[in-house]
Design an enzyme around this catalytic site. Structure first.
Site, PDB file in Angstrom:
ATOM      1  N   ASP A  21       2.904  21.383  26.553  1.00 15.57           N
ATOM      2  CA  ASP A  21       2.748  22.768  26.768  1.00 15.57           C
ATOM      3  C   ASP A  21       1.585  23.190  26.088  1.00 15.57           C
ATOM      4  O   ASP A  21       1.125  23.214  24.942  1.00 15.57           O
ATOM      5  CB  ASP A  21       3.787  23.809  26.363  1.00 15.57           C
ATOM      6  CG  ASP A  21       3.415  25.085  26.492  1.00 15.57           C
ATOM      7  OD1 ASP A  21       2.678  25.606  27.305  1.00 15.57           O
ATOM      8  OD2 ASP A  21       3.960  26.097  25.755  1.00 15.57           O
ATOM      9  N   ASN A  23      -0.328  26.188  26.883  1.00 15.69           N
ATOM     10  CA  ASN A  23      -0.677  27.881  26.862  1.00 15.69           C
ATOM     11  C   ASN A  23       0.447  28.618  26.376  1.00 15.69           C
ATOM     12  O   ASN A  23       0.466  29.880  26.379  1.00 15.69           O
ATOM     13  CB  ASN A  23      -0.907  28.442  28.360  1.00 15.69           C
ATOM     14  CG  ASN A  23       0.463  28.027  29.350  1.00 15.69           C
ATOM     15  OD1 ASN A  23       1.493  27.509  28.961  1.00 15.69           O
ATOM     16  ND2 ASN A  23       0.339  28.719  30.275  1.00 15.69           N
ATOM     17  N   ASP A  25       3.540  29.128  26.840  1.00 12.21           N
ATOM     18  CA  ASP A  25       4.820  29.507  27.614  1.00 12.21           C
ATOM     19  C   ASP A  25       6.058  28.661  27.579  1.00 12.21           C
ATOM     20  O   ASP A  25       6.994  29.146  28.119  1.00 12.21           O
ATOM     21  CB  ASP A  25       4.473  29.889  29.015  1.00 12.21           C
ATOM     22  CG  ASP A  25       4.082  28.691  29.835  1.00 12.21           C
ATOM     23  OD1 ASP A  25       4.311  27.587  29.348  1.00 12.21           O
ATOM     24  OD2 ASP A  25       4.006  28.768  31.136  1.00 12.21           O
ATOM     25  N   ASP A  29       2.774  21.350  31.117  1.00 13.90           N
ATOM     26  CA  ASP A  29       1.872  21.725  31.893  1.00 13.90           C
ATOM     27  C   ASP A  29       0.803  20.365  32.457  1.00 13.90           C
ATOM     28  O   ASP A  29       0.967  19.809  31.575  1.00 13.90           O
ATOM     29  CB  ASP A  29       1.030  22.891  31.821  1.00 13.90           C
ATOM     30  CG  ASP A  29       0.480  23.206  30.287  1.00 13.90           C
ATOM     31  OD1 ASP A  29      -0.078  22.165  29.979  1.00 13.90           O
ATOM     32  OD2 ASP A  29       0.956  24.106  29.825  1.00 13.90           O
ATOM     33  N   ASP A  98       6.511  12.610  43.054  1.00 13.68           N
ATOM     34  CA  ASP A  98       7.910  12.362  43.291  1.00 13.68           C
ATOM     35  C   ASP A  98       8.159  12.858  44.821  1.00 13.68           C
ATOM     36  O   ASP A  98       7.581  14.113  45.068  1.00 13.68           O
ATOM     37  CB  ASP A  98       8.964  13.202  42.361  1.00 13.68           C
ATOM     38  CG  ASP A  98      10.042  12.677  42.116  1.00 13.68           C
ATOM     39  OD1 ASP A  98      10.899  12.254  43.121  1.00 13.68           O
ATOM     40  OD2 ASP A  98      10.668  12.571  41.031  1.00 13.68           O
ATOM     41  N   ASP A 199      12.872  10.206  46.215  1.00 16.69           N
ATOM     42  CA  ASP A 199      13.990  10.781  45.680  1.00 16.69           C
ATOM     43  C   ASP A 199      15.190  10.444  46.741  1.00 16.69           C
ATOM     44  O   ASP A 199      15.016  10.741  47.855  1.00 16.69           O
ATOM     45  CB  ASP A 199      13.749  12.306  45.392  1.00 16.69           C
ATOM     46  CG  ASP A 199      15.053  12.839  44.852  1.00 16.69           C
ATOM     47  OD1 ASP A 199      15.247  12.610  43.602  1.00 16.69           O
ATOM     48  OD2 ASP A 199      15.743  13.524  45.337  1.00 16.69           O
ATOM     49  N   GLU A 256      14.545   5.516  44.792  1.00 16.50           N
ATOM     50  CA  GLU A 256      15.832   5.785  44.097  1.00 16.50           C
ATOM     51  C   GLU A 256      16.840   5.404  45.168  1.00 16.50           C
ATOM     52  O   GLU A 256      17.122   6.318  46.167  1.00 16.50           O
ATOM     53  CB  GLU A 256      15.835   7.206  43.692  1.00 16.50           C
ATOM     54  CG  GLU A 256      16.954   7.346  42.865  1.00 16.50           C
ATOM     55  CD  GLU A 256      17.540   8.898  42.736  1.00 16.50           C
ATOM     56  OE1 GLU A 256      18.058   8.937  41.573  1.00 16.50           O
ATOM     57  OE2 GLU A 256      17.173   9.620  43.560  1.00 16.50           O
ATOM     58  N   HIS A 328      15.220  10.953  33.702  1.00 14.28           N
ATOM     59  CA  HIS A 328      15.329  12.232  33.633  1.00 14.28           C
ATOM     60  C   HIS A 328      16.730  12.673  34.047  1.00 14.28           C
ATOM     61  O   HIS A 328      17.342  13.989  33.950  1.00 14.28           O
ATOM     62  CB  HIS A 328      14.375  12.972  34.307  1.00 14.28           C
ATOM     63  CG  HIS A 328      14.598  12.783  35.837  1.00 14.28           C
ATOM     64  ND1 HIS A 328      14.425  11.461  36.531  1.00 14.28           N
ATOM     65  CD2 HIS A 328      15.093  13.697  36.828  1.00 14.28           C
ATOM     66  CE1 HIS A 328      14.430  11.783  37.675  1.00 14.28           C
ATOM     67  NE2 HIS A 328      14.981  13.039  38.163  1.00 14.28           N
ATOM     68  N   ASP A 329      17.548  11.673  34.650  1.00 13.63           N
ATOM     69  CA  ASP A 329      19.012  11.794  35.190  1.00 13.63           C
ATOM     70  C   ASP A 329      20.020  11.274  34.197  1.00 13.63           C
ATOM     71  O   ASP A 329      21.263  11.311  34.463  1.00 13.63           O
ATOM     72  CB  ASP A 329      19.096  11.321  36.587  1.00 13.63           C
ATOM     73  CG  ASP A 329      18.549  12.179  37.443  1.00 13.63           C
ATOM     74  OD1 ASP A 329      18.186  13.282  37.395  1.00 13.63           O
ATOM     75  OD2 ASP A 329      18.106  11.394  38.634  1.00 13.63           O
TER      76      ASP A 329
END
Ligand code: TEU
Ligand code: CA
Length: 568
Positions: A21, A23, A25, A29, A98, A199, A256, A328-329
């Site tokens: 990140d 900035n 928040d 990004d 993706d 995906d 996938e 990520h899964d």
């Protein structure tokens, strides 16, 4: 096999929301990604896959796209995306996006228009189906739990969603929809993308009669995967997509694919296959519970090893699968695949050695290269992931206590891999100066890039060396095209294989000891070949002494959590 530009590449998956990140928040990004391209280049990465960065309400963290032509505001702008492409190109790196085309977001304009006029043009972009006897058209359970059908307000129709209800499935039977998608794919490829990770693609083919199946749970529903497994003909769609898009650009695609039929491998990833590659999930599927996370089983070391070996053998001479430890899964591989006594730096290096040197394209998931681990939470409210919440409640329904259900999440949650990247021991782990969108794994104070970067025996340094070995001019041919041959299979705790290349007349042995006791392996050397043994890599820096032993005795001794790569 025809040679392709991507055969010898090493890939890295970025989960943008949790990468860096810039900035404050609390959300990673594009600028953050751009600023770390040199870090990735230095690691040896060629191809970067970005999990979705399109505009999205983030119900399923970007896998619910509301505009395929826009970058999510949270991540930055299209100008920044173009800059990322240009900066990657300068470094001879390739970007994959993706491609999520089984479904879109319920906020997508198409779906909004479909709701407004269910029988009009856009109604035909989705599966709007009449209910049966005042109930849903069939008894499908969505992948995230609950019925896969949702009423279309003000009508007797239901729409199909195999994932969350905010992710309506697109109707691939409709040529207009297909055209729209092809146009979109080509628009991105024209920008200079190298290709896509694709995906949940096997789900695009539906049996339009939507038959019900015998219930497989107390909710009276049956997993929607049953329909996917039964229906034929997805190949025609996949071929059509390829012909209209990827093939024209020589794009790299990695799909996938779950639930492929056994004899379809060549059709999927052979020379003329639908895709360049697809992930080998065999080790991950092996760990799945029949009814969810509460009945996940821990397979034995041998079962796990043999599963990977079968997948490797199956793909020989056909094509290239993509090898992963985690994504990520999935939970973190170091927590999942290593026995407790091996959950340390030596173990993580040992796990990396086999994965990176197997036959196929290695994909590294962000943070894997520093050995990030699963993250414990003390309450379900600390999780963000939609499927974790579903599985938690499923575990309670199955009779687990809250503590047990939380333990299931600790072991299996997708959020384990989604915690922010650990760049340093500073507050915010060097990931953010603000409040991170998902809380950081407290072990960032010891496991982080800054600490490992210049420490020569760190996991990160080892990954760098390992990848460099795979790509070295001397051994690249063997590591890319060399056949996979299992070795020492009768040893109960050894994970070992050869990579054999007729082209370079090289034999390379990769071996690791997953047990607690030392094991001595007699090298299968022909007469007088001892002196030719060369140890290329040891995860404990024991190259010299291992080589001496091999040359003297024709054997190699591996202590617990020790791995070796050698050639003869
Ligand atoms: O995953 C598809 C998929 O089958 C997953 O639902 C998987 O079974 C599940 O994550 C295990 O918990 C893809 C994406 O990788 C995933 O992040 C998305 O949520 C899903 O598609 C929907 O787009
Ligand atoms: Ca940000």
């Amino acid at each position: 096999m025809k040679k392709k530009w991507w055969h010898d590449k090493v890939a890295y998956q970025i989960y943008p929301k949790s990468f860096l990140d810039t900035n404050g928040d609390g959300i990673g990004d594009l600028k953050g990604i751009i600023s770390r391209l040199d870090y990735l280049k230095d690691l040896g990465i060629d191809i970067i896959w970005l999990s979705p960065v399109y505009q999205s309400p983030f119900v399923d963290q970007g896998y619910d796209i509301s505009d395929y032509y826009k970058i999510a505001e949270e991540f930055g702008t299209m100008e920044e995306f173009d800059e990322l492409l240009a900066e990657a190109k300068k470094r001879d790196m390739y970007i994959l996006m993706d491609l999520v085309i089984n479904h879109c977001s319920d906020r997508h304009e198409w779906f909004q228009k479909a709701l407004a006029d269910p029988y009009g043009k856009y109604g035909g972009y989705f599966h709007f189906v009449k209910g049966r006897d005042g109930k849903a058209p069939s008894n499908y359970r969505s992948y995230f739990g609950g019925s896969a059908w949702e009423p279309v307000p003000g009508t007797d129709l239901y729409y199909l969603h195999m994932f969350a209800k905010e992710q309506p499935d697109l109707n691939w039977e409709n040529p207009e929809l297909r055209e729209e998608i092809y146009k979109m794919i080509n628009w991105w490829l024209d920008k200079g993308l190298a290709g896509f990770r694709i995906d949940a693609i096997i789900n695009i083919k539906k049996d339009l009669s939507f038959p019900s199946f015998a219930p497989d749970g107390e909710d009276g529903l049956a997993s929607c995967v049953k329909m996917v497994e039964k229906v034929n003909g997805v190949g025609e769609y996949l071929e059509d997509i390829k012909r209209h898009t990827f093939a024209k650009y020589d794009a790299f695609t990695v799909a996938e694919v779950f639930n492929m039929k056994d004899d379809e491998l060549a059709e999927f990833i052979g020379d003329e296959g639908h895709f360049s590659s697809m992930f080998d999930f065999s080790a991950h599927t092996l760990m799945q519970g029949e009814n969810g996370w509460h009945d996940v089983r821990r397979p034995s070391f041998k079962e796990w090893r043999d599963t990977i070996f079968s997948a490797q053998k199956r793909v020989q001479g056909i094509g290239f699968e993509a090898n992963i430890i985690e994504n990520h899964d999935e939970p973190r591989g170091a927590s999942r695949f290593l026995p407790e006594y091996a959950q340390n730096e030596a173990g993580k290096k040992m796990l990396a050695t086999a994965s990176i040197l197997l036959y196929g394209i290695p994909f590294i998931y962000q943070g894997q290269e520093i050995g990030m681990t699963n993250c414990r939470r003390s309450d379900i409210s600390e999780y963000d992931d939609i499927s974790t919440k579903d599985q938690y409640h499923e575990a309670l329904r199955a009779g687990c206590s809250e503590a047990q259900a939380l333990e299931c999440c600790y072991e299996n949650s997708r959020d384990n891999a989604r915690t922010p990247m650990q760049w340093s021991a500073d507050a915010g782990a060097g990931f953010t100066k603000g409040t991170p969108w998902l809380s950081i794994n407290p072990n960032y104070v010891c496991i982080n890039v800054e600490e490992q970067r210049n420490r020569s025996d760190s996991v990160l340094s080892y990954y760098r060396t390992l990848i460099a070995l795979r790509k070295s001019p001397e051994y690249k041919e063997t590591f890319t095209y060399g056949r996979f041959v299992p070795a020492y299979e009768d040893e109960d705790e050894i994970f070992a294989f050869y990579r054999v290349s007729e082209e370079s007349s090289q034999d390379i042995l990769v071996a690791a000891n997953y047990g607690t006791a030392p094991v001595t392996l007699n090298l299968e050397l022909s007469e007088g070949k001892n002196s030719g043994v060369k140890v290329l890599l040891s995860n404990k820096g024991k190259e010299r002494e291992q080589e001496e032993q091999a040359r003297k005795d024709g054997s190699i001794t591996l202590n617990s959590c020790e791995s070796v790569v050698l050639t003869f």
